[in-house]
Design a protein around this motif. Structure first.
Motif, short mmCIF file in Angstrom:
data_model
loop_
_atom_site.label_atom_id
_atom_site.label_comp_id
_atom_site.label_asym_id
_atom_site.label_seq_id
_atom_site.Cartn_x
_atom_site.Cartn_y
_atom_site.Cartn_z
N PRO A 131 -8.03 -12.53 6.97
CA PRO A 131 -6.78 -13.27 7.13
C PRO A 131 -5.99 -12.90 8.38
O PRO A 131 -5.26 -13.74 8.94
CB PRO A 131 -5.99 -12.94 5.86
N TRP A 132 -6.15 -11.67 8.87
CA TRP A 132 -5.45 -11.26 10.08
C TRP A 132 -5.96 -12.00 11.31
O TRP A 132 -5.26 -12.06 12.34
CB TRP A 132 -5.58 -9.75 10.29
N ILE A 142 -3.67 -16.29 3.83
CA ILE A 142 -2.66 -15.70 2.93
C ILE A 142 -3.26 -14.77 1.89
O ILE A 142 -2.54 -14.33 0.98
CB ILE A 142 -1.85 -16.81 2.24
N SER A 143 -4.55 -14.48 1.99
CA SER A 143 -5.17 -13.55 1.05
C SER A 143 -6.48 -13.04 1.62
O SER A 143 -7.05 -13.65 2.53
CB SER A 143 -5.42 -14.21 -0.31
N PHE A 144 -6.94 -11.91 1.10
CA PHE A 144 -8.22 -11.37 1.55
C PHE A 144 -9.40 -11.95 0.78
O PHE A 144 -10.53 -11.93 1.27
CB PHE A 144 -8.22 -9.84 1.38
N VAL A 177 6.77 -17.79 -6.09
CA VAL A 177 6.75 -17.22 -4.74
C VAL A 177 8.01 -17.57 -3.96
O VAL A 177 8.53 -16.74 -3.20
CB VAL A 177 5.48 -17.70 -3.98
N PRO A 204 -0.94 -10.37 -4.69
CA PRO A 204 -1.04 -10.37 -3.24
C PRO A 204 -1.11 -8.94 -2.69
O PRO A 204 -0.67 -8.01 -3.36
CB PRO A 204 0.29 -11.04 -2.82
N PRO A 205 -1.68 -8.76 -1.51
CA PRO A 205 -2.28 -9.77 -0.65
C PRO A 205 -3.76 -10.02 -0.95
O PRO A 205 -4.41 -10.75 -0.21
CB PRO A 205 -2.11 -9.16 0.75
N PRO A 208 -4.98 -15.20 -3.54
CA PRO A 208 -4.04 -16.23 -3.06
C PRO A 208 -3.10 -16.70 -4.16
O PRO A 208 -3.41 -16.63 -5.35
CB PRO A 208 -4.98 -17.37 -2.65
N TRP A 218 2.55 -16.02 -7.96
CA TRP A 218 1.81 -14.78 -7.79
C TRP A 218 1.78 -14.01 -9.12
O TRP A 218 2.41 -14.40 -10.09
CB TRP A 218 2.48 -13.91 -6.73
#
Length: 385
Positions: A131-132, A142-144, A177, A204-205, A208, A218
């Motif tokens: 995600p980065w 917005i999530s791994f 959220v 999170p993270p 999603p 979340w």
């Protein structure tokens, strides 16, 4: 609780056991990832004792366990729980683990590392792109991990028509959220689907947010990891025997190294606030009692309809017994215990829940309704909390 009910069977004429003056039995499941197998062990012991829930409430992994229990007939619940936990812990870590804490700690760390890099079968999988490295607004930014595998798993293991038929009260907690507000998805007020369970576990993270209607949600553990308050807040609350099953202990030891610090921080952050909730409930009950005592002294003709209704409601306030079961961390478990999804750890957690519950049920007096108010028992303290 005379006859033991064998797992996976439902004898003709079977009637769930409950103590005198108890109108409902509730199971409350905290969130805690891989530690959730402890809750499955708790249910197995209750199942064998013929103690069946009328109300299931959970957060995160507790919501998943609750959905499997509520979304299956009594005859299939243990089978479905076992199949689910086997599915998400089927990856082999080491072919052989030598005896000793140092080796178990290394094995658990390896399992947690595999979870981080590869996800878990039937649960979640990593995005192809970190995600980065994604652009803002992209679905994978917005999530791994992608939680799509969990949607299929829930459809495979849960009959949502059973959850929604109203025979058992069911609720799971999540956080909006945008507003930051905690919300319960309750089958008394809405139709429950896989998305509600996934929203409750969308931590999170890692995972999603989940869209339900026009809102996004979340994991409920961000705000409250134990949904006891939802039960206490009900206007129609009746005499209840509550099994609160927590996966993080508020009590612990002083950290001695950085892994201890990380683990202790997580325990405190996600542990339940049972004492606070019960103290507040007891205080509110005392004020209600005073209000009732004042209202009964007022002549009938001087009360209006609302005051009479309030007096009649206060005349019958519920009594609550809470049996608090808390997973006790093993010496070799580190801060990654909630994402160590190895089969060995899963079976240990399951067995711990089973044994703790069997020990709790030996204290027959603990299963009785209090004479007035709310009382909490914890087998690990062997006294009223």
């Amino acid at each position: 609780m005379d006859a033991k009910v064998e797992a996976g069977t439902k004898p003709e004429g079977f009637r769930p056991w409950r103590p005198e003056r108890c109108n409902q039995i509730a199971l409350i499941f905290q969130g805690g990832g891989a530690l959730g197998a402890y809750q499955a062990g708790v249910y197995e012991a209750l199942h064998e004792a013929g103690i069946e829930p009328d109300w299931m409430t959970g957060v995160s992994i507790g919501a998943i366990n609750a959905a499997i229990i509520a979304g299956n007939s009594r005859a299939r619940r243990l089978e479905r729980l076992r199949a689910f936990w086997k599915k998400i812990t089927e990856r082999h870590v080491w072919a052989y683990t030598p005896d000793g804490d140092i080796y178990r700690r290394a094995r658990n760390a390896t399992s947690a590392l595999l979870t981080m890099t590869m996800g878990q079968p039937g649960f979640f999988k990593p995005h192809d792109l970190n995600p980065w490295l994604n652009v803002a607004g992209a679905r994978t930014a917005i999530s791994f991990y992608d939680s799509a595998p969990l949607a299929q798993t829930l459809n495979d293991f849960v009959d949502f028509s059973l959850i929604n038929d109203g025979s058992m009260r069911f609720a799971v907690g999540a956080v909006n959220v945008l507003t930051g507000n905690f919300i319960y998805f309750d089958n008394r007020t809405e139709v429950i689907g896989p998305e509600h369970i996934m929203a409750s576990g969308a931590l999170p993270p890692a995972l999603p947010m989940v869209k339900i209607g026009t809102d996004y949600y979340w994991d409920g553990g961000i705000v409250s990891n134990t949904p006891l308050q939802h039960l206490l807040d009900q206007s129609d609350l009746c005499n209840s025997l509550v099994f609160q099953v927590d996966l993080f202990s508020a009590r612990g030891q002083l950290p001695r190294d950085m892994p201890d610090v990380l683990g202790r921080h997580k325990d405190i952050m996600y542990s339940s606030r049972t004492r606070y909730n019960t103290d507040m409930y007891q205080r509110l009950r005392e004020w209600k009692t005073r209000a009732y005592q004042a209202l009964v002294k007022v002549p009938e003709d001087q009360l209006n309809d609302e005051e009479r209704r309030l007096r009649d409601e206060l005349a019958e306030m519920p009594d609550i017994t809470i049996l608090h079961l808390i997973y006790q961390q093993k010496a070799y478990e580190g801060h990654a215990k909630d994402y160590d999804f190895s089969g060995t750890s899963m079976r240990e957690h399951w067995q711990s829940g089973y044994e703790d519950t069997k020990r709790t049920l030996l204290h027959r007096k603990w299963l009785e309704m209090p004479e007035s108010g709310i009382i909490v028992h914890d087998v690990h303290r062997l006294r009223d909390a």
